[in-house]
Design an enzyme around this catalytic site. Structure first.
Site, mmCIF file in Angstrom:
data_model
loop_
_atom_site.group_PDB
_atom_site.id
_atom_site.type_symbol
_atom_site.label_atom_id
_atom_site.label_comp_id
_atom_site.label_asym_id
_atom_site.label_seq_id
_atom_site.Cartn_x
_atom_site.Cartn_y
_atom_site.Cartn_z
ATOM 1 N N HIS A 263 0.838 -1.213 0.000
ATOM 2 C CA HIS A 263 0.000 0.000 0.000
ATOM 3 C C HIS A 263 0.874 1.265 0.000
ATOM 4 O O HIS A 263 0.724 2.143 -0.857
ATOM 5 C CB HIS A 263 -0.909 -0.026 1.239
ATOM 6 C CG HIS A 263 -1.773 1.186 1.405
ATOM 7 N ND1 HIS A 263 -3.124 1.174 1.134
ATOM 8 C CD2 HIS A 263 -1.504 2.442 1.811
ATOM 9 C CE1 HIS A 263 -3.630 2.376 1.361
ATOM 10 N NE2 HIS A 263 -2.670 3.171 1.790
ATOM 11 N N GLU A 264 1.794 1.335 0.937
ATOM 12 C CA GLU A 264 2.615 2.552 1.065
ATOM 13 C C GLU A 264 3.532 2.740 -0.145
ATOM 14 O O GLU A 264 3.791 3.868 -0.557
ATOM 15 C CB GLU A 264 3.420 2.531 2.371
ATOM 16 C CG GLU A 264 2.573 2.536 3.656
ATOM 17 C CD GLU A 264 1.583 3.703 3.750
ATOM 18 O OE1 GLU A 264 1.852 4.774 3.188
ATOM 19 O OE2 GLU A 264 0.525 3.528 4.385
ATOM 20 N N HIS A 267 1.756 4.690 -2.694
ATOM 21 C CA HIS A 267 1.837 6.146 -2.462
ATOM 22 C C HIS A 267 3.211 6.669 -2.895
ATOM 23 O O HIS A 267 3.331 7.727 -3.497
ATOM 24 C CB HIS A 267 1.684 6.456 -0.973
ATOM 25 C CG HIS A 267 0.276 6.369 -0.468
ATOM 26 N ND1 HIS A 267 -0.745 7.129 -0.983
ATOM 27 C CD2 HIS A 267 -0.273 5.644 0.548
ATOM 28 C CE1 HIS A 267 -1.865 6.871 -0.311
ATOM 29 N NE2 HIS A 267 -1.611 5.966 0.608
ATOM 30 N N GLU A 293 -4.976 7.544 -2.669
ATOM 31 C CA GLU A 293 -5.412 6.241 -2.157
ATOM 32 C C GLU A 293 -5.725 5.285 -3.302
ATOM 33 O O GLU A 293 -5.620 4.076 -3.145
ATOM 34 C CB GLU A 293 -6.605 6.383 -1.206
ATOM 35 C CG GLU A 293 -6.282 7.110 0.106
ATOM 36 C CD GLU A 293 -5.100 6.517 0.886
ATOM 37 O OE1 GLU A 293 -4.833 5.312 0.761
ATOM 38 O OE2 GLU A 293 -4.436 7.282 1.607
HETATM 39 ZN ZN ZN Z 1 -2.918 5.235 2.047
#
Ligand code: ZN
Length: 498
Positions: A263-264, A267, A293
């Protein structure tokens, strides 16, 4: 002054702002990862002072006049015109706030974060409640200074996702509920899948060794990216080629750190891949929280929870944990990491029930800002909503109201962007699959080809376009929540043989 001279003055100003911003980002990263707690009050006071200096720079009347002037100058090119418009809007939104109040708020944010850490460690909401109350009151006051017909909460929603408001989010969540609630009920009644093996003891040192290989596969290159650990995983940037992410290891859960890392890294790639010509400018940020997101959730769910991804990684994971996973097949593992069941923790929730976690937070935030919900006894309100929407009993505040960092940092109106971004991602994946054989690339260790597609179609533009414009450019269509709902229905119908 000629246009050239005006632009030179504007660029010098951007440089100064970016220098302060870089220093402030490093201070926050440091605070949330390694800084010893005892130094907090000294540090917090001084970083709030620096925030105040940046505030003065950003709202300098001479600069605001220059921005207004440049906005109307026909000789300014399109990129700069877009950036100047964004800077001007930001200045208009902040310059009405008294500087002393702004600085006090920044100091409060830092103190409130520390109170949240303590309260969470003791599973005691009452230690955080006074700070939450102060955060809400401060935000109401600060947002109240802006000239606007919109409600305070609508202004906050718009800050994170320009163009969004309660009316639109209400419609969005209603559409989600309409198809997700019956699907959750069907899944609950279906034959349940095994997942007990995911929560055995998985020594953290061994998880870290697996992680090294994963970061390599993701091409998360140490020359520009660095991973640390923190209570709540996050990503931050100091400049284009310096990105910091964190993860959190749980000894009794082998998948949590993996998915939070993926997830990170989503980003991280987003801002790393923005066209370097925007470096230092406001255009070098993501479009919105929802778009951000969308990139992190795309990697986490659509790639990180897929069979293709694990067909590559699972044999490796088994080698690290032969005792725990040696007898578990790839198919069983894939099913287990996709099990849908009502749970307590948002960041660990499956794709099907995840939007319900977000909806609970959205409803609470709406209530906090329209006055129908108070911070007193908010943990009980939280628990009641978890019972109502997910049917689970919350055993304590640590896994209840204190699980997320956002409110301690004054971030109200952010949560809905998680659900929105997840839905944006479904539409992007649909487009990407028209161009690429995503599953083959994942299974054969060509993650970089996928990232290059995202870079070329989404990341490179940074904040050059608004979210709806970018969606249209990438997919040829307006945003439509049904792509997400179709994907979820198809995935879970197959998984649970409904
Ligand atoms: Zn996030």
């Amino acid at each position: 002054m000629t246009t050239e001279e005006k632009l030179k003055k504007y660029q010098d100003w951007i440089f100064k702002c970016s220098a302060y911003q870089m220093a402030l980002n490093i201070i926050v990263i440091d605070k949330q990862t390694v800084a010893p707690a005892a130094g907090a009050s000294y540090r917090d006071e001084r970083s709030a002072y620096l925030e105040g200096e940046l505030f003065s720079l950003e709202t300098d009347p001479e600069i605001v006049a220059l921005l207004k002037d440049l906005q109307e100058d026909p000789e300014v090119d399109a990129d700069n015109r877009r950036a100047i418009g964004l800077y001007y809007k930001k200045a208009q939104d902040t310059l009405c706030i008294p500087k002393a109040e702004f600085v006090a708020f920044k100091k409060l944010c830092a103190e409130s974060f520390d109170a949240w850490i303590l309260a969470k460690s003791k599973a005691d909401y009452s230690l955080f409640a006074p700070y939450l109350e102060k955060m809400i009151e401060s935000q109401k006051r600060l947002y109240g200074y802006r000239k606007s017909d919109k409600s305070i909460y609508d202004r906050m929603l718009d800050d994170f996702e320009p163009g969004m408001n309660q009316e639109k989010y209400d419609a969005f969540f209603a559409a989600l509920k309409e198809r997700l609630v019956p699907l959750i009920q069907k899944v609950t009644k279906a034959k349940q899948l095994r997942e007990d093996f995911l929560t055995q003891n998985f020594p953290v040192e061994e998880q870290k060794k697996f992680m090294e290989g994963l970061l390599e596969y993701l091409h998360f290159d140490p020359s520009w990216g660095y991973q640390n650990e923190s209570e709540h995983p996050f990503t931050s940037w100091t400049c284009e080629n310096d990105c910091r992410t964190t993860t959190k290891y749980l000894e009794n859960n082998v998948i949590s750190a993996v998915l939070s890392t993926v997830h990170e890294v989503g980003h991280a790639y987003y801002e790393h891949n923005i066209n370097p010509k925007y470096d230092g400018m406001i255009l070098s940020e993501g479009v919105s929280s929802g778009m951000h997101e969308s990139q992190s959730r795309l990697l986490e769910n659509y790639l990180g929870r897929s069979m293709a991804f694990w067909s590559y990684h699972y044999p490796r994971l088994q080698k690290h944990f032969p005792k725990q996973l040696g007898e578990v097949s790839l198919e069983e593992f894939y099913q287990a990491i996709n099990v849908a069941k009502p749970s307590l923790i948002r960041t660990e929730a499956d794709e099907l029930t995840y939007p319900m976690h977000v909806l609970i937070r959205y409803e609470i935030e709406k209530g906090l800002f329209n006055g129908s919900i108070s911070t007193e006894g908010l943990n009980r309100t939280w628990n009641a909503k978890y019972k109502e929407y997910l049917g689970v009993d919350v055993p304590n505040d640590q896994v209840g109201i204190l699980q997320d960092v956002h409110w301690s940092d004054g971030l109200f109106g952010y949560f809905p962007t998680y659900a929105l971004g997840t839905a944006y991602a479904a539409q992007y994946v649909k487009s990407m699959r028209k161009d690429l054989d995503v599953d083959a690339l994942l299974a054969e260790n060509h993650f970089d080809t996928i990232m290059n597609w995202l870079k070329e179609h989404i990341h490179t533009y940074g904040f050059r376009y608004e979210a709806p414009e970018l969606m249209k450019m990438v997919t040829g269509e307006e945003f439509n929540v049904n792509d997400f709902l179709d994907y979820i229905e198809e995935k879970y119908t197959e998984l649970y043989q409904l």
